[in-house]
Design a protein around this motif. Structure first.
Motif, mmCIF file in Angstrom:
data_model
loop_
_atom_site.group_PDB
_atom_site.id
_atom_site.type_symbol
_atom_site.label_atom_id
_atom_site.label_comp_id
_atom_site.label_asym_id
_atom_site.label_seq_id
_atom_site.Cartn_x
_atom_site.Cartn_y
_atom_site.Cartn_z
ATOM 1 N N GLY A 16 -3.723 5.091 4.415
ATOM 2 C CA GLY A 16 -3.572 5.565 3.070
ATOM 3 C C GLY A 16 -4.920 5.836 2.440
ATOM 4 O O GLY A 16 -5.977 5.588 3.009
ATOM 5 N N TYR A 166 4.489 -2.630 1.769
ATOM 6 C CA TYR A 166 5.230 -1.549 1.114
ATOM 7 C C TYR A 166 5.993 -1.981 -0.137
ATOM 8 O O TYR A 166 6.543 -1.139 -0.846
ATOM 9 N N LYS A 172 0.207 -1.127 -0.826
ATOM 10 C CA LYS A 172 0.252 0.318 -1.041
ATOM 11 C C LYS A 172 0.624 0.681 -2.480
ATOM 12 O O LYS A 172 0.415 1.827 -2.903
#
Length: 238
Positions: A16, A166, A172
């Motif tokens: 990411g 997640y 994230k």
């Protein structure tokens, strides 16, 4: 003035974004430089629109390969001599991507393999904190050997590891301190009771969170290995 013989480093990023800028920073810190002009030329294409790698591996989403290739070709055209991918899950697709590029893509798993071989018996059992896609792809045992690895059971993987990465209060989503660090500490302590000598930050953003925080076990951070390798390769012909 920068030597023309230095190789230009490309970062195929966005997977990411946090891991992407962190890798760039580690390359900067790993470079033996006393002034700005002695640092290396680094080109970053941070493309967060590349389809989710875990979903693709689990058959729940589109393949990221075409987007990874397109981003890699952008780096080629911009003049990069080598490419780093700051996402270990994305390494599942690295061979397909490499076939469509003319410059080498550094394989982070090869770097971990070499590192563990150098450590020998000191790290005879290593725990893995990684996405479910990475674990189900079997990429870790393929490169590092199943006998060496300790992986979470299904319940821990889903409700602790994946939630840490997640979840709505996960990495994230931008949560990189406080409760996340406490949860990681407890998870790593559990691996220690299972006989692990070290832990791999298999989701590269895990390493971002753990920097500067003492943990029950040594942490093997692929981003550090990539940064060191990139600097060595870039300077190898100088």
């Amino acid at each position: 003035m920068q030597s023309n013989k230095e190789k230009i480093i490309g970062i195929l990023g966005g997977m990411g974004p946090e891991a992407t800028w962190d890798l760039f920073g580690r390359i900067t810190r790993a470079t033996p430089a006393e002034k700005d002009s002695q640092h290396l030329h680094v080109i970053v294409d941070s493309n967060p629109k590349i389809p989710d790698r875990t979903k693709a591996i689990l058959g729940e989403g589109p393949s990221p390969v075409d987007a990874m290739i397109a981003t890699g070709k952008n780096l080629e055209r911009a003049g990069a001599d080598l490419i780093l991918i700051p996402c270990m899950t994305a390494h599942y697709f690295i061979e397909q991507v490499q076939l469509s590029l003319t410059i080498p893509v550094v394989n982070g798993f090869h770097l971990m393999q070499r590192y563990l071989e150098n450590q020998g018996i000191a790290y005879s059992k290593v725990a893995v904190i990684a996405t479910t896609g990475s674990l189900q792809s079997k990429i870790y045992p393929h490169y590092l050997g199943a006998d060496r690895l300790i992986c979470p059971d299904e319940n821990v993987q889903q409700h602790e590891v994946m939630d840490l990465i997640y979840g709505p209060s996960g990495i994230k989503a931008g949560y990189v301190s406080g409760p996340v660090i406490t949860r990681l500490n407890r998870l790593i302590a559990r691996f220690e009771t299972l006989g692990a000598d070290a832990v791999i930050a298999g989701c590269t953003e895990i390493g971002l969170v753990l920097k500067g925080h003492p943990m029950p076990l040594p942490v093997i951070d692929p981003l550090d290995l990539m940064a060191q390798e990139a600097v060595q390769l870039a300077l190898s012909s100088v």
